[in-house]
Design an enzyme around this catalytic site. Sequence first.
Site, PDB file in Angstrom:
ATOM      1  N   GLY A 142      45.964  27.585  45.879  1.00 20.49           N
ATOM      2  CA  GLY A 142      46.596  28.662  45.813  1.00 20.49           C
ATOM      3  C   GLY A 142      46.624  29.815  44.652  1.00 20.49           C
ATOM      4  CG  ASP A 143      45.445  29.617  39.740  1.00 18.76           C
ATOM      5  OD1 ASP A 143      46.597  29.510  39.054  1.00 18.76           O
ATOM      6  OD2 ASP A 143      44.647  30.546  39.512  1.00 18.76           O
ATOM      7  CB  ILE A 144      46.918  34.761  42.032  1.00 14.48           C
ATOM      8  CG1 ILE A 144      46.536  35.885  42.617  1.00 14.48           C
ATOM      9  CG2 ILE A 144      47.226  34.713  40.499  1.00 14.48           C
ATOM     10  CD1 ILE A 144      46.067  36.130  44.161  1.00 14.48           C
TER      11      ILE A 144
END
Length: 303
Positions: free
Chosen positions: A252-254
Amino acid sequence: MDNDRRVLIPIPALFSFEECLWFLNRNYDDCLHLIKNNTIYKSLALDGELLLIAIKSNGAFLDVSVLEGNVSAEAKDFLTKYVVDWFDMDRNIQPFYDGLLADNRLSYMADAYQGLRVIGIANLFEAICWSIIGQQINLSFAYRLKRRLVERFGEHLEYDNHVYHIFPAAEILAEAEVDELRGMQFSQKKAEYLIGIARAFLDGSLSKEMLLDLPDFEARKKALISHKGIGVWTANYALMKSLKEPEGIPHGDIGLLNALTSHGIIQERSETQKIDALFAQFKGWESYLVFYLWRSLAVKELA
DNA sequence: CTCCAGGGCAAAT
DNA sequence: ATTTGCCATGGA
């Protein structure tokens, strides 16, 4: 610097001090080290005493000099282990490079970022606090919040007209007030999380040793996520940066998603199968892949 | 002004 | 079991 205040650490294959230094010296204001003339200055706590070290490249060695503090044999041993851990020097990353070269979307990295290592955060408490601080805000602001926290609650030493800070001890932060952190522009929830994590470290319900005693990666992740403020992203980040877990993928890390998009690996953030497929190619080297993908983002920032 | 940052939680589907 | 609303602030 005379030799009894210095340790030399052999530089392994596929290691670049310049690449590691570049990562530490990105466009952000990190209050926990200073970089000047290709030398890293950092303060460390050892048995309640503060040390100041300077790290530079010296031929086939990293040269770690102690500028402040007593230098016992134990201290030298500690410093060697600290630096080796920080720059992940005790790992043969050739298999990771073999993986990069086998993928035409990523093969350029083997040359462009040659010798870059996953830069660690040995202190698990610091790693968790830092990732909580960084949740869902831009990195510049996150570094500013970290600096406020460190300057308010951490120890420091002064040397040659410069202040070198240590990340606050859990014992100190456990006594902090939510309202004071709110005044420092931490959100209500982040203030509660940080103090809660500090108290967990104090009462022993969370520690690096405790996690290392657990049977596997999934068990460690589960233990971390049971604490308020630590979700999947934070748990993986902490395992990657502090325990050097190769499987740590901050899902989920942008930044990770942006890098995957820019490399044509995904078009939409929801394409988790494609992401899983890529990481399956890099079994055992997931955290290195993440780190190199993060590295690739910075080039764009400079453009 | 709007959108979104190195997310996580709790409430609502 | 998944989705949604909200959080706080600042930079683009």
